[in-house]
Design a protein around this motif. Structure first.
Motif, short mmCIF file in Angstrom:
data_model
loop_
_atom_site.label_atom_id
_atom_site.label_comp_id
_atom_site.label_asym_id
_atom_site.label_seq_id
_atom_site.Cartn_x
_atom_site.Cartn_y
_atom_site.Cartn_z
N HIS A 81 4.96 6.86 8.82
CA HIS A 81 4.09 5.43 9.27
C HIS A 81 4.67 5.30 10.60
O HIS A 81 4.51 3.92 11.04
CB HIS A 81 4.41 4.49 8.28
CG HIS A 81 5.88 4.22 8.18
ND1 HIS A 81 6.81 4.97 7.09
CD2 HIS A 81 6.82 3.33 8.82
CE1 HIS A 81 7.93 4.43 7.16
NE2 HIS A 81 8.04 3.41 8.35
N ASN A 92 -3.26 -12.44 9.56
CA ASN A 92 -2.16 -11.68 9.21
C ASN A 92 -1.09 -12.80 8.57
O ASN A 92 -0.83 -13.59 9.32
CB ASN A 92 -1.59 -10.68 10.10
CG ASN A 92 -2.37 -9.58 10.47
OD1 ASN A 92 -3.31 -9.49 10.00
ND2 ASN A 92 -1.62 -8.57 11.07
N THR A 138 -5.31 -8.45 1.62
CA THR A 138 -5.33 -6.64 1.52
C THR A 138 -4.16 -6.20 2.65
O THR A 138 -3.85 -7.29 3.55
CB THR A 138 -6.74 -6.31 1.87
OG1 THR A 138 -6.65 -4.93 2.45
CG2 THR A 138 -7.24 -6.72 3.45
N SER A 139 -3.76 -5.24 2.31
CA SER A 139 -2.69 -4.75 3.23
C SER A 139 -3.57 -4.13 4.39
O SER A 139 -2.81 -4.13 5.60
CB SER A 139 -2.02 -3.40 2.61
OG SER A 139 -2.86 -2.45 2.30
N ILE A 140 -4.73 -3.74 4.56
CA ILE A 140 -5.41 -2.99 5.52
C ILE A 140 -6.80 -3.80 5.65
O ILE A 140 -7.72 -3.88 4.69
CB ILE A 140 -5.45 -1.70 5.49
CG1 ILE A 140 -4.41 -0.76 5.37
CG2 ILE A 140 -6.29 -1.02 6.63
CD1 ILE A 140 -3.56 -1.19 6.73
N ASN A 179 -5.38 -0.79 12.11
CA ASN A 179 -4.32 -0.18 11.40
C ASN A 179 -4.94 0.63 10.45
O ASN A 179 -6.25 0.48 10.08
CB ASN A 179 -3.55 -1.20 10.77
CG ASN A 179 -2.52 -2.13 11.93
OD1 ASN A 179 -2.37 -1.56 12.99
ND2 ASN A 179 -2.32 -3.57 11.77
N PHE A 180 -4.30 1.24 9.67
CA PHE A 180 -4.67 2.14 8.61
C PHE A 180 -3.44 2.60 8.05
O PHE A 180 -2.36 2.54 8.38
CB PHE A 180 -5.66 3.45 9.12
CG PHE A 180 -4.85 4.38 10.00
CD1 PHE A 180 -4.27 5.63 9.31
CD2 PHE A 180 -4.77 4.34 11.49
CE1 PHE A 180 -3.59 6.44 10.17
CE2 PHE A 180 -4.15 5.20 12.30
CZ PHE A 180 -3.40 6.23 11.42
N ASP A 181 -3.42 3.03 6.57
CA ASP A 181 -2.43 3.37 5.84
C ASP A 181 -3.25 4.56 4.77
O ASP A 181 -3.91 4.37 3.87
CB ASP A 181 -2.04 2.49 4.68
CG ASP A 181 -0.99 2.88 3.97
OD1 ASP A 181 -0.20 3.89 4.34
OD2 ASP A 181 -0.72 2.19 2.88
N ASP A 212 -7.34 6.75 2.35
CA ASP A 212 -7.09 5.53 2.77
C ASP A 212 -6.48 4.82 1.53
O ASP A 212 -7.13 4.85 0.39
CB ASP A 212 -8.24 4.93 3.38
CG ASP A 212 -8.36 5.46 4.79
OD1 ASP A 212 -7.74 6.01 5.46
OD2 ASP A 212 -9.58 5.28 5.16
N TYR A 270 -5.65 0.80 0.31
CA TYR A 270 -5.53 -0.78 0.40
C TYR A 270 -4.71 -1.20 -0.68
O TYR A 270 -5.01 -1.02 -1.92
CB TYR A 270 -6.77 -1.23 0.04
CG TYR A 270 -7.59 -0.65 1.41
CD1 TYR A 270 -8.10 -1.35 2.51
CD2 TYR A 270 -8.60 0.62 1.16
CE1 TYR A 270 -9.03 -0.69 3.52
CE2 TYR A 270 -9.48 1.39 1.93
CZ TYR A 270 -9.60 0.60 3.13
OH TYR A 270 -10.36 0.92 4.10
N GLN A 308 -13.97 2.09 7.50
CA GLN A 308 -12.80 1.55 7.97
C GLN A 308 -12.52 2.07 9.57
O GLN A 308 -11.99 1.36 10.13
CB GLN A 308 -11.71 2.58 7.20
CG GLN A 308 -10.40 2.08 7.88
CD GLN A 308 -9.74 0.86 7.68
OE1 GLN A 308 -10.31 0.05 6.78
NE2 GLN A 308 -8.98 0.46 8.56
N THR A 315 -3.07 -9.38 4.98
CA THR A 315 -3.99 -9.99 5.67
C THR A 315 -4.74 -10.88 4.71
O THR A 315 -5.32 -10.54 3.60
CB THR A 315 -4.70 -9.25 6.32
OG1 THR A 315 -3.80 -8.27 7.37
CG2 THR A 315 -5.88 -9.73 7.05
#
Length: 804
Positions: A216, A458, A495-497, A503-505, A525, A527, A605, A629
């Motif tokens: 990350h 956020n 949501t985290s993204i 951003n992305f995860d 991806d 979330y 995304q 977020t």
């Protein structure tokens, strides 16, 4: 030469209408070129504001099988690369850090960066006060130190020279200031960080096997003197192959992609900038062609003067010098006016373009730009002066008595120049039309959710204040309960993204019953969401059920999958009941299995021009996260809801500072901003080109009518109908336009292929665009021909015959 200059100024002042039109035409052409070149100079040519910036490279993870060449890395990756490479003088990790600064006035969310201990060696700068981090401070518990940026030191610490050793509170944790960077030290630009960093803290992630797969972070390095990027890439390829053999589960199939700092920053904008630079070059050519035509028409009225000069002994060189002097004087005045246009243009470009491409904020009319403006003014003067100079050099005494109307009826050079104008204008119009259709296609794309009346912000919770996983989950539960009770709110989730964000995860997963070799596990991806998020986003449920409040930490692990993921891994069967787990690193305990309980629609995304991604949705209690977020769907204007939402958040935690507040429509708009900006400028230049071409055609036909007044009068006296005269003039103009349209179609067919990378959903040779532009250009040209044709139709034969 002084005599020639004086005479040139007298001639220009003698024809103020012609002079004004020519200067305005040149000002548009030269000003547009200067403004766009100032952008090209700032973004593509000017040295970046870093020490030996050409040796700074970004080190991205590379996964060819996933077509991911700009992936993040782990602290363990960088530690291995540092130990084995011979091409970098320094390499470091970096990432965003956005804490709340308190104790120095009103609490405020500030943007910083967490960096490895070699970061400042990579950047090549020394602190103004104190020192930078050492290796021992890259350890948990010893990392409570910060280095301030010069701006933050000035604004929040009043440039206190004794600031080193003092403490500050960041998200509830106490940090010691150990240094202040000098004024000339620049943060990494937006694009590499979410915002420019105002301070720095250590990454402090142990480079051990447990963190090997925790990718990350990002990496930046400085090449050793004499080492090329290609040499560095070759060695890093060898190192990654060795690591893949040693750690097949974590590093198998992974590589490294090196790119220079400049190329990484400018690659998204380079095609658009080169397209615009080519467009303004076409615009200047049209302007020069227009003025050349005007000068040719004007020179026909001076045939007697030039012929008499030649008869009195003036040689060809002397005549050419006189005509070119007049052209260069005109170009010089037009160039000065163009600088005023460029000054206004660069200001407008900064205001419009900086929000989506930060490097545009550094454009200026500096020395190289002024030199470019002078150079193109000189070239323009020579270019549009060549045609009248050539004609002056070939005039004889016999031309002194020749009727100018005869010359007006047979001037292939002037006809060719007008045809060239039309062809260039058509090429620009087709390019603008293709970008317009691209933007229309993008706006028609379904992103997988409804962006209307959605607002996001956020809400990140500091670990010092919420040390336990359950603390953050409890806060977010209370927040959802308060927000959903606000009048005008129809749905709320976290949501985290956020889709369409920066951003992305991505996580590596394993599919039960589908074993894969080392390095071949897919990336998807990820979330982390709360119940209500999919309803707020209106992401449709296609099968199974949505996440519910019953999916708490003690419940069986559940997960939703996107339709793209379900089709990819279970193409001919239902995904409901199948199991997925996140991959562990070498030697790490396997992650628990998660059962697929639902399939939802795909979300775009990474932009409207990309396919829906394979994605997972995991309930927040089963994957705790304190950086979430808030997403709220309202029944009223979402921007008007922001103060109320802030109030509800502060009611739960007075120290919480939300950030990145935006409507979802704004986020989607930003994702297409570069294309829309390019379309706007290209359409503007194409419109100017069309105007200049129409003016040029009007001027040529109008002057031809004036010069042929006697001829037209004779035709009418001999019985020609008024409609015959109208048709004669219109046919003369439209025959030139037809020639230009044919040339423009050929040029466009060849050149629009170069802008294929900027298009979406439309072919570079789209027939509809070509046909519509040709029809529109022909219609404008017809109008430009009709005005002088009506004047010709009104010629009185008696007056015409008495005119000479």
């Amino acid at each position: 030469m002084i005599t020639d200059l004086r005479y040139a100024f007298r001639m220009l002042l003698k024809s103020p209408g012609f002079t004004l039109i020519a200067i305005l035409t040149l000002a548009l052409g030269i000003g547009a070129n200067t403004a766009i070149f100032s952008v090209v100079n700032a973004v593509l040519l000017k040295a970046l504001p870093y020490h030996e910036a050409d040796r700074i490279v970004l080190v991205w993870g590379d996964s060819p099988k996933e077509n991911a060449h700009r992936s993040q890395v782990s602290s363990t990756d960088v530690a291995d690369w540092r130990a084995r490479n011979h091409v970098f003088s320094a390499i470091s990790t970096y990432g965003d850090f956005r804490p709340v600064l308190s104790g120095q006035g009103e609490p405020e969310r500030i943007f910083g960066a967490q960096v490895g201990d070699d970061f400042f060696k990579v950047m090549g700068d020394q602190p103004l006060l104190g020192r930078v981090f050492n290796a021992s401070e890259q350890q948990e518990g010893k990392d409570r130190v910060v280095v301030l940026g010069y701006g933050l030191w000035q604004q929040r610490f009043a440039a206190d020279p004794s600031v080193v050793g003092k403490t500050l509170s960041l998200s509830g944790r106490t940090y010691i200031v150990i240094g202040v960077m000098a004024q000339g030290f620049r943060s990494l630009p937006v694009g590499l960080l979410e915002q420019k960093a105002e301070f720095y803290r250590p990454v402090a992630e142990p480079p051990n096997e447990k963190e090997r797969s925790s990718r990350h972070l990002r990496a930046i390095a400085r090449l050793k003197p004499g080492v090329t990027l290609a040499q560095a890439q070759t060695e890093m390829n060898l190192i990654t192959r060795q690591l893949a053999q040693e750690h097949p589960d974590a590093d198998g199939g992974l590589g490294v992609h090196l790119v220079s700092l400049r190329d990484d920053l400018v690659s998204p904008a380079r095609p658009a900038l080169l397209l615009l630079f080519g467009a303004v070059a076409f615009l200047l050519l049209i302007a020069c062609t227009n003025i050349a035509n005007l000068l040719l028409a004007r020179s026909m009225g001076r045939s007697r003067e030039i012929a008499i000069r030649a008869a009195l002994g003036a040689g060809r060189g002397r005549l050419v010098r006189q005509v070119l002097t007049e052209s260069l004087v005109l170009a010089a005045v037009g160039g000065l006016a163009g600088l005023l246009v460029a000054l206004w243009g660069t200001t407008a470009l900064e205001q419009i373009g900086t929000h989506f491409y930060p490097l545009l904020g550094k454009i200026a009319l500096d020395g190289p730009v002024l030199a470019f403006s002078f150079g193109i003014s000189l070239c323009a003067g020579l270019l549009f002066g060549c045609a009248p100079a050539w004609r002056a050099a070939h005039l004889t005494l016999n031309d002194a008595g020749r009727s100018p109307g005869a010359a007006a009826t047979r001037s292939p050079l002037r006809t060719s120049l007008v045809a060239i104008e039309v062809a260039l204008a058509m090429t620009l119009l087709i390019g603008a039309g293709l970008l317009l259709r691209t933007v229309q296609r993008l706006q028609a794309v379904d992103p997988g959710f409804k962006a209307e009346r959605l607002v996001t912000m956020n809400v990140w919770l500091p670990g010092a204040k919420y040390p336990k996983e359950g603390d953050a989950i409890a806060f977010y539960d209370k927040l959802r309960s308060r927000i959903v009770a606000v009048p005008g709110v129809s749905a709320v989730g976290l949501t985290s993204i956020v889709p369409a964000g920066k951003n992305f995860d991505q996580r590596t997963i394993e599919i039960e019953g589908q074993p894969r070799g080392a390095g071949e596990q897919p990336n998807v991806d990820n979330y982390v969401v709360t119940p209500g998020y999919l309803r707020a986003m209106t992401v449709p449920l296609l099968a199974g059920r949505v996440l519910q409040e019953s999916d708490h930490a003690q419940a069986p692990l559940a997960v939703l999958v996107s339709n793209a993921l379900a089709r990819k891994f279970w193409p001919n069967e239902s995904a409901i009941g199948k199991r997925i787990r996140f991959s562990g690193g070498d030697g790490a305990a396997p992650q628990p299995w998660r059962t697929v309980v639902g399939v939802v629609g795909d979300v775009k995304q990474y932009g409207l021009d990309t396919a829906g991604t394979a994605a997972l949705y995991v309930p927040l209690p089963q994957m705790p996260n304190s950086a979430m977020t808030l997403v709220v769907r309202s029944q009223v204007d979402p921007a008007a809801m922001v103060p109320t939402l802030r109030h509800e958040i502060l009611a739960l935690d007075p120290d919480e500072a939300v950030f990145n507040v935006a409507t979802m429509e704004q986020l989607l708009s930003d994702s297409t901003a570069l294309r829309r900006f390019s379309m706007f400028l290209l359409a503007l230049f194409a419109g100017l080109a069309l105007l200049l071409a129409a003016i040029g055609l009007y001027g040529v036909i109008s002057y031809s009518v004036v010069q042929r007044t006697r001829e037209l009068g004779i035709r009418i006296a001999l019985g020609a109908k008024r409609s015959d005269i109208l048709g004669l003039v219109v046919r003369q103009g439209m025959s030139v336009v037809a020639l230009g349209l044919a040339g423009g179609l050929v040029a466009s067919f060849l050149l629009t292929r170069l802008m294929a990378g900027l298009l979406f959903g439309v072919s570079p040779t789209d027939p509809a665009t070509f046909v519509l532009v040709a029809i529109a250009l022909a219609a404008v040209a017809l109008v430009a021909c009709l005005f002088p044709a009506r004047r010709a139709n009104a010629v009185d034969p008696a007056v015409a015959l008495r005119s000479e």
